[in-house]
Design a protein around this motif. Structure first.
Motif, mmCIF file in Angstrom:
data_model
loop_
_atom_site.group_PDB
_atom_site.id
_atom_site.type_symbol
_atom_site.label_atom_id
_atom_site.label_comp_id
_atom_site.label_asym_id
_atom_site.label_seq_id
_atom_site.Cartn_x
_atom_site.Cartn_y
_atom_site.Cartn_z
ATOM 1 N N ASP A 1 0.896 -1.211 -0.159
ATOM 2 C CA ASP A 1 -0.088 -0.075 0.084
ATOM 3 C C ASP A 1 0.751 1.150 0.085
ATOM 4 O OD1 ASP A 1 -2.017 -1.658 0.064
ATOM 5 O OD2 ASP A 1 -2.563 -1.613 2.346
ATOM 6 N N LYS A 2 1.600 1.253 0.861
ATOM 7 C CA LYS A 2 2.772 2.353 1.054
ATOM 8 C C LYS A 2 3.655 2.555 -0.200
ATOM 9 C CE LYS A 2 4.814 5.741 3.440
ATOM 10 N NZ LYS A 2 3.829 7.081 3.580
ATOM 11 N N CYS A 3 3.879 1.551 -0.912
ATOM 12 C CA CYS A 3 4.840 1.568 -2.156
ATOM 13 C C CYS A 3 3.810 2.164 -3.153
ATOM 14 C CB CYS A 3 5.181 0.109 -2.345
ATOM 15 S SG CYS A 3 5.852 0.049 -4.233
ATOM 16 N N LYS A 4 2.746 1.787 -3.349
ATOM 17 C CA LYS A 4 1.760 2.315 -4.485
ATOM 18 C C LYS A 4 1.440 3.817 -4.266
ATOM 19 C CE LYS A 4 -1.319 2.225 -7.612
ATOM 20 N NZ LYS A 4 -1.050 1.772 -8.776
ATOM 21 N N ALA A 5 1.478 4.039 -2.828
ATOM 22 C CA ALA A 5 1.122 5.586 -2.465
ATOM 23 C C ALA A 5 2.360 6.492 -2.871
ATOM 24 C CB ALA A 5 0.863 5.775 -1.011
ATOM 25 N N ASP A 6 3.392 5.987 -2.398
ATOM 26 C CA ASP A 6 4.795 6.896 -2.872
ATOM 27 C C ASP A 6 5.338 6.621 -4.023
ATOM 28 O OD1 ASP A 6 4.872 7.302 0.071
ATOM 29 O OD2 ASP A 6 6.538 6.161 0.600
ATOM 30 N N LEU A 7 5.315 5.633 -4.522
ATOM 31 C CA LEU A 7 6.043 5.465 -5.965
ATOM 32 C C LEU A 7 4.827 5.187 -7.170
ATOM 33 C CD1 LEU A 7 8.874 2.817 -5.228
ATOM 34 C CD2 LEU A 7 9.018 5.255 -5.283
ATOM 35 N N GLY A 8 3.765 4.961 -6.805
ATOM 36 C CA GLY A 8 2.879 4.618 -7.946
ATOM 37 C C GLY A 8 3.099 3.283 -8.501
ATOM 38 N N ILE A 9 3.856 2.460 -8.149
ATOM 39 C CA ILE A 9 4.172 1.138 -8.448
ATOM 40 C C ILE A 9 3.356 0.084 -7.840
ATOM 41 C CG2 ILE A 9 5.747 -0.678 -8.532
ATOM 42 C CD1 ILE A 9 8.096 1.218 -8.855
ATOM 43 N N THR A 10 2.648 -0.644 -8.350
ATOM 44 C CA THR A 10 1.726 -1.595 -7.983
ATOM 45 C C THR A 10 2.423 -3.017 -7.589
ATOM 46 O OG1 THR A 10 -0.195 -0.791 -9.497
ATOM 47 C CG2 THR A 10 -0.499 -2.799 -8.192
ATOM 48 N N LEU A 11 2.403 -3.012 -6.273
ATOM 49 C CA LEU A 11 3.356 -4.226 -5.736
ATOM 50 C C LEU A 11 2.275 -5.478 -5.465
ATOM 51 C CD1 LEU A 11 6.162 -4.267 -5.231
ATOM 52 C CD2 LEU A 11 5.652 -3.858 -3.010
ATOM 53 N N GLU A 12 2.443 -6.620 -6.498
ATOM 54 C CA GLU A 12 1.469 -7.688 -6.332
ATOM 55 C C GLU A 12 2.455 -8.631 -5.189
ATOM 56 O OE1 GLU A 12 0.436 -9.450 -9.986
ATOM 57 O OE2 GLU A 12 -1.039 -7.786 -10.299
ATOM 58 N N MET A 13 1.941 -9.090 -4.179
ATOM 59 C CA MET A 13 2.634 -9.824 -2.990
ATOM 60 C C MET A 13 2.006 -11.094 -3.014
ATOM 61 S SD MET A 13 4.689 -7.737 -1.054
ATOM 62 C CE MET A 13 4.899 -6.188 -0.195
ATOM 63 N N THR A 14 2.989 -12.051 -2.799
ATOM 64 C CA THR A 14 2.480 -13.473 -2.505
ATOM 65 C C THR A 14 3.385 -13.913 -1.536
ATOM 66 O OG1 THR A 14 2.256 -13.890 -4.966
ATOM 67 C CG2 THR A 14 1.904 -15.773 -3.448
ATOM 68 N N ALA A 15 2.711 -14.236 -0.380
ATOM 69 C CA ALA A 15 3.626 -14.714 0.716
ATOM 70 C C ALA A 15 3.195 -16.142 0.863
ATOM 71 C CB ALA A 15 2.866 -14.069 2.025
ATOM 72 N N THR A 16 4.520 -16.722 1.074
ATOM 73 C CA THR A 16 4.546 -18.372 1.164
ATOM 74 C C THR A 16 5.553 -18.561 2.364
ATOM 75 O OG1 THR A 16 6.423 -18.365 0.009
ATOM 76 C CG2 THR A 16 4.163 -18.584 -1.367
ATOM 77 N N TYR B 1 12.693 0.840 -0.738
ATOM 78 C CA TYR B 1 12.656 -0.167 0.226
ATOM 79 C C TYR B 1 13.779 0.362 1.149
ATOM 80 C CZ TYR B 1 11.176 -4.629 2.123
ATOM 81 O OH TYR B 1 10.833 -5.838 2.792
ATOM 82 N N THR B 2 14.801 0.520 1.005
ATOM 83 C CA THR B 2 15.780 1.089 1.964
ATOM 84 C C THR B 2 15.898 2.567 2.358
ATOM 85 O OG1 THR B 2 17.219 1.246 -0.284
ATOM 86 C CG2 THR B 2 17.588 -0.771 1.194
ATOM 87 N N SER B 3 14.938 3.132 1.968
ATOM 88 C CA SER B 3 14.904 4.784 2.333
ATOM 89 C C SER B 3 14.352 4.825 3.739
ATOM 90 C CB SER B 3 14.321 5.360 1.004
ATOM 91 O OG SER B 3 13.016 5.244 1.203
ATOM 92 N N GLY B 4 13.789 3.883 4.434
ATOM 93 C CA GLY B 4 13.423 4.120 5.804
ATOM 94 C C GLY B 4 12.009 3.697 6.480
ATOM 95 N N TRP B 5 10.810 4.023 5.489
ATOM 96 C CA TRP B 5 9.591 3.638 5.928
ATOM 97 C C TRP B 5 9.645 2.226 6.227
ATOM 98 C CZ3 TRP B 5 5.431 0.589 4.998
ATOM 99 C CH2 TRP B 5 4.301 1.023 5.585
ATOM 100 N N VAL B 6 9.987 1.226 5.186
ATOM 101 C CA VAL B 6 9.564 -0.026 5.120
ATOM 102 C C VAL B 6 10.861 -0.598 6.523
ATOM 103 C CG1 VAL B 6 10.118 -2.335 4.426
ATOM 104 C CG2 VAL B 6 9.420 -0.379 2.970
ATOM 105 N N GLY B 7 12.146 0.255 6.648
ATOM 106 C CA GLY B 7 12.818 -0.363 7.785
ATOM 107 C C GLY B 7 12.272 0.135 9.073
ATOM 108 N N GLY B 8 11.461 1.241 9.165
ATOM 109 C CA GLY B 8 10.985 1.426 10.526
ATOM 110 C C GLY B 8 9.704 0.239 10.624
#
Lengths: 429, 303
Positions: free
Chosen positions: A62-77, A335-342
């Motif tokens: 969600d944050k990635c979409k908001a910040d970058l406009g890139i849609t991230l399709e996540m699959t968790a396994t 990803y490495t710019s801080g928000w995700v890290g926090g």
């Protein structure tokens, strides 16, 4: 980061995109374009990412979409499925979020492409653990598949891991932690100080270890060494004799009824502990938190031999090129710019870029999670629920204390064929 | 055979035969093509690939196309395999006997003791209620029942029947069998119920008129006629148990091995050729078992 309406530059970027993706990549890489977030919003870039549940979180998408406009399709396994997908379905993803130990197998299979370090904006800020294997200049390099040993390749088209840092990074580290034994302080009735305590006859039928061969064998190795049974040259890369000794020891312990169960999933380990089926077992930090959140005392016990550590990272699929590849770099830089890290730090894991993550955490959060200080106020989980009351102290202390005491990393051994064969014998015995 | 009979009739009706092409000749092929294509693409092809890969070589990083039999000699030459297969077959046998026994009586009760069809259907649907939740959840729900501090143990301790919790209820072979019987009995009930419903009731009446006792009717009339259903149920249960790894893994607490679990461990380290060889051995064994069942009982009566 949130400025998404910078129309003037937006147009020029769009036209750039049309004139050729390579140009964009060049421009973005050279730093000619600043305040990059908008470009992808119009280009409708989608990145497909898969990986373990620990870091493939909707909040990040969600944050990635908001910040970058890139849609991230996540699959968790789970980790096994992630490893298999990485190798067997390379066209089904753009970004692979896999663990370093399996990277040793995945990368040589050619499904990932190395990253150009010069395009990684925050490379210099990354925790040195992933570049040199040392957290601080004087720390000892841990055994096993330490991330830095599979962190670099010789050249862009090489599949051979480099001994020292090069310009070609296999994966950008994202999330890592140090694992140890979890205990029920109310039921063990004594101090637990060493890995060997899990073999104490007093806990007969009340202990558990993992049934994931490549990780379980490492736990067993920690136990063996703590008991003084053996001294491994490298726990993460045992010889056949060492594997035999370790498995024979496990088989004997199993037949003596030392273990209650062998768990394979996060939930299983939580249930074993919460229900009191076991009082001491190898465990993952968030599983301990999950037990505690049920109001049951549970501790992630630091032990004198140190921790068994693991780490994950983002790798780029081999098929990525052009605008997609640029978007992937963009995403990794974000990803490495801080928000995700926090966000990850607040979940009890560690992020690769501590410098930037700090900016996204409150002083109290930083103190509790990273510096090992008592919490001044309540510590909240990312979803806002209270995780720890004021005054709480993190098990194992500060980041340096924990990651500085890593004895070994999860690993893939050269003799992994033999190891799995013997592990199956252990389970069948 | 039916096609051969129909063809002249159709050909006579349509003089289009002159063109040298008869649609009716290819009709059966066209009709069977969709299923053949689906099965070929999604069943035969993958199996073929597994067979091919099972002969490949591999090291820690990659697989190499080759023709080696080492994967098979590794599988068949290891005592772990034999022990695990014996263990898996033991589970299959115990679970089969129990599900057949329970399944038959449930089906018998539904088919012969419930008078109205409506009630039969209602009760049959009641049997399927557990299927509204997932297999895994039904399996895991045994853990709080059987656990050291679980329902049964706390009741027994509370009533003073046992001094301390019974350990073997959970994470034992007993638990595995219990969970499997619970999970798979319905696969027995359904086909048996189906066959029992098709039994002509006049046969039972005739047997009674001829002086047969209830047991004689059951033994000499109903049981022989129920065999196809029992065979189908057996195939379901046996193949399910043979391939089951989650129940064994979760309910035995990983203390017990199963064939599929061995494969899973190999796949977790990307040792596909070894896992493929294991899979082929398992497939052959299961096919042999099914073939054996089909030799004993002619399930075509059912179709």
């Amino acid at each position: 980061m949130t400025n998404t309406k910078e129309t003037k530059t937006g147009i020029s970027r769009r036209s750039l995109l049309k004139t050729g993706a390579a140009a964009v990549g060049l421009a973005a890489g050279s730093g000619a374009i600043t305040g990059f977030p908008t470009i992808w919003a119009q280009s409708n870039i989608t990145l497909r990412q898969f990986g373990t549940g620990v870091s493939n979180l909707n909040a990040i998408a969600d944050k990635c979409k908001a910040d970058l406009g890139i849609t991230l399709e996540m699959t968790a396994t789970d980790s096994d499925a992630a490893a298999q997908r990485a190798v067997t379905q390379p066209d089904s993803y753009d970004i692979a979020d896999i663990e370093y130990w399996i990277c040793k197998k995945v990368f040589p299979s050619g499904v990932l492409q190395p990253m150009d370090v010069s395009k990684l904006k925050y490379y210099d800020e990354l925790v040195p653990l992933f570049k040199t294997g040392k957290l601080t200049p004087d720390s000892v390099i841990a055994q096993g598949t330490a991330p830095h040993t599979v962190g670099f390749v010789e050249a862009q088209d090489s599949k051979v891991f480099a001994k020292a840092p090069t310009n070609w990074f296999t994966m950008v580290p994202t999330i890592y932690n140090a694992d140890t034994l979890g205990i029920r302080p109310d039921l063990v009735g004594r101090d637990i100080t060493t890995w060997a305590d899990i073999m104490d006859p007093a806990f007969k039928g009340k202990t558990a270890i993992l049934n994931i061969p490549s990780i379980g064998i490492m736990d067993a190795a920690m136990i063996m060494e703590a008991m003084g049974n053996i001294k491994y040259a490298d726990k993460g890369n045992m010889t056949k004799e060492e594997i035999d000794k370790t498995i024979d020891f496990l088989i004997k312990a199993k037949q003596d009824g030392q273990f209650r169960a062998f768990w394979k999933s996060f939930d299983e380990s939580v249930n074993l502990m919460a229900s009191g089926e076991v009082v001491i077992q190898s465990m993952w930090s968030p599983a301990v938190a999950a037990v505690r959140s049920k109001g049951i005392a549970c501790r992630f016990q630091p032990l004198k031999e140190g921790y068994r550590s693991w780490g994950g990272g983002l790798g780029l699929a081999a098929h990525l090129s052009g605008a997609q590849l640029d978007a992937a770099y963009e995403y990794i830089n974000w990803y490495t710019s801080g928000w995700v890290g926090g966000y990850l730090n607040r979940q009890g894991y560690y992020s690769a870029n501590m410098v930037s993550a700090k900016k996204f955490m409150t002083e109290d959060e930083w103190g509790y999670w990273i510096e090992g200080k008592p919490a001044k106020g309540d510590i909240k989980a990312p979803d806002g629920t209270v995780m720890e009351k004021a005054g709480a102290l993190r098990d194992g202390g500060s980041f340096e204390e924990r990651m500085g005491h890593v004895a070994c990393w999860n690993s893939v051994m050269d003799e992994d064929r033999y190891m799995v064969k013997r592990w199956n014998e252990f389970i069948a015995a | 055979m039916t096609v051969a009979l129909e063809r002249p009739a159709i050909a006579a009706a349509k003089p289009a035969r002159r063109r040298g092409f008869s649609l009716s000749a290819v009709t059966p092929y066209l009709q069977s093509a969709p299923l053949a294509l689906i099965l070929g693409a999604f069943l035969l092809l993958p199996i073929l690939m597994i067979v091919v890969v099972s002969f490949w070589d591999y090291d820690f990083a990659a697989m190499y196309p080759d023709f080696l039999t080492t994967n098979y000699s590794d599988v068949l030459g290891s005592w772990v395999t034999w022990k695990t297969y014996l263990n898996t077959i033991k589970f299959a046998a115990i679970v089969w006997v129990l599900t057949l026994f329970i399944g038959f009586w449930v089906a018998y009760f539904l088919a012969f003791h419930i008078r109205t069809t409506a009630m039969q259907m209602v009760l049959f649907l009641v049997c399927t209620v557990p299927f509204l939740t997932s297999n895994i959840i039904r399996m895991i729900s045994w853990i709080p029942v059987l656990g050291r501090n679980g329902l049964i143990n706390s009741t027994l301790v509370h009533l003073g029947l046992v001094p301390k919790p019974i350990e073997w209820l959970l994470y034992s072979e007993f638990a595995v069998v219990l969970a499997m019987v619970h999970l798979y009995t319905l696969f027995m009930v359904t086909p048996i119920f189906n066959t029992l419903m098709r039994i002509d009731r006049s046969l039972v009446e005739a047997a009674r008129d001829a002086g047969a006792s209830g047991w004689q009717v059951l033994w000499n009339v109903i049981l022989p006629l129920a065999k196809p259903g029992m065979a189908i149920g057996t195939i379901f249960v046996v193949t399910l148990v043979m391939a089951d790894f989650s129940t064994v893994q979760v309910i035995s607490g990983g203390q017990s091995a199963s064939v599929a679990l061995m494969m899973k461990n190999q796949m977790s380290l990307l040792q596909y050729p070894a896992a493929a060889a294991n899979a082929v051995v398992l497939l052959v064994l299961v096919l042999l078992m099914v073939a054996g069942i089909l030799r004993i009982v002619d399930i075509r009566k059912e179709l």
